[in-house]
Design an enzyme around this catalytic site. Structure first.
Site, PDB file in Angstrom:
ATOM      1  N   SER A  47      15.245  27.792  32.396  1.00 23.29           N
ATOM      2  CA  SER A  47      14.144  27.076  33.036  1.00 23.29           C
ATOM      3  C   SER A  47      14.661  26.234  34.212  1.00 23.29           C
ATOM      4  CB  SER A  47      13.412  26.228  31.994  1.00 23.29           C
ATOM      5  OG  SER A  47      12.163  25.803  32.471  1.00 23.29           O
ATOM      6  N   ASP A 207       9.201  31.555  29.928  1.00 19.47           N
ATOM      7  CA  ASP A 207      10.247  30.533  29.848  1.00 19.47           C
ATOM      8  C   ASP A 207      11.301  30.853  28.789  1.00 19.47           C
ATOM      9  OD1 ASP A 207      11.668  28.068  29.411  1.00 19.47           O
ATOM     10  OD2 ASP A 207       9.980  26.983  30.273  1.00 19.47           O
TER      11      ASP A 207
END
Length: 327
Positions: A47, A207
């Site tokens: 991320s 993610d």
């Protein structure tokens, strides 16, 4: 391409950066101090950590990363088209049609332009030239993402070959976009490919923090890295107590996403991994606080600087090896 082993007078190390949305500003602060001690060989991140890792892999210095961090208008991360900006209807439309409140294009394009400034576009530009018989891997950068269609963690670029894509040709900005796509907050990345039995399918990639927000283990047991430390950069407490103000479906979703991401920050980290990790207090700032003020940006960056200074007061890699073996 990068020449393995050519890193100047400082010692060599690997770095792994945790995900945490806007709190990644603190990672940049800690990295500025760590770079006084080490040159970086292999880097990885999830991320927001993937953004920092991509910049490091591209050759950005700690000072250049700091300047980038302070020049971003984080409010533009919440990007939308005209339909998405319509009150009530827009967010509902985005969630139904695009599976995310925001497009995520601004972040991806920002990363793309930053990397191009250093001559980096695809992972083929980040191949490490092997000068050793103990060659640990082809790519200097690893990015973590989650394929929620298949229920599998992806280590990119290697795992993109599952989708019939040459890892060398995968664009780094696309991999980072996959890793930062917070479910329902940013649109997921859809990858069309054929299964082994010839069926056409779409895989939904989001993610990486869903499956591994802090992959500090990634370079463990790699041939050629036995005597090279891996330094972890983790976003953690102590955090200020904070309550979410919920006055509608959008604020509720933002609170939900923030709470989900915060859970990673409080996970137990086994002792040997904690000993090689810079723990960065995040000052009550949430992962999705894209309206963060300049003052809070500075405080968060300085929090990372202070955490790294404390870490290196006691860090002794030789002692770490004696106590924990070769990780």
């Amino acid at each position: 391409m990068f020449m393995a082993g050519i890193t100047g007078k400082k010692q060599k190390a690997n770095a792994v950066f945790e995900g945490g949305g806007i709190k990644g500003i603190g990672i940049a602060g800690a990295f500025s101090v760590a770079s006084e001690h080490y040159n970086w060989m292999y880097v990885a991140g999830t991320s927001a950590g993937a953004i920092v890792a991509s910049l490091v892999a591209a050759g950005y210095t700690a000072e250049e990363i700091r300047d980038l961090i302070f020049s971003i208008d984080y409010r533009r991360f919440e990007d939308n088209d005209m339909v998405g900006k319509l009150p009530l209807f827009g967010p509902a439309w985005n969630l139904k049609v695009n599976l995310g409140l925001y497009k995520g294009d601004y972040i991806e394009n920002w990363v793309r332009e930053a990397l191009k400034a250093k001559g980096i576009e695809s992972f083929g530009d980040l191949v490490v030239v092997n000068r050793s018989t103990d060659f640990p891997g082809r790519y200097r950068l690893r990015v973590i993402a989650s394929d929620i269609t298949a229920g599998k963690m992806l280590v990119l670029p290697q795992d993109i070959s599952r989708y019939g894509i040459d890892p060398d040709k995968l664009e780094v900005a696309t991999a980072v976009r996959m890793s930062i796509s917070i479910p329902f907050f940013f649109e997921p990345v859809q990858v069309a490919h054929k299964t082994e039995d010839g069926r056409e399918v779409n895989s939904c990639i989001v993610d990486g923090g869903l499956l591994s927000n802090f992959p500090v283990w990634l370079f463990d047991n790699c041939t050629g890295l036995k005597n090279m430390p891996t330094i972890g950069f983790k976003l953690t407490g102590p955090n200020e107590e904070r309550r979410n103000h919920i006055d509608g479906p959008i604020s509720m979703l933002k609170a939900l996403f923030g709470t989900m991401l915060e859970a990673h920050d409080n996970k137990f980290v086994e002792e040997k991994n904690f000993k090689r990790t810079i723990a960065i207090p995040t000052l009550g700032i949430r992962a999705t606080d894209f309206g963060i003020s300049e003052e809070r940006i500075r405080l968060l960056y300085d929090s990372g600087v202070a955490a790294a200074r404390d870490f290196f007061k006691d860090w002794n890699y030789r002692y770490f090896l004696l106590k924990y073996g070769h990780r």
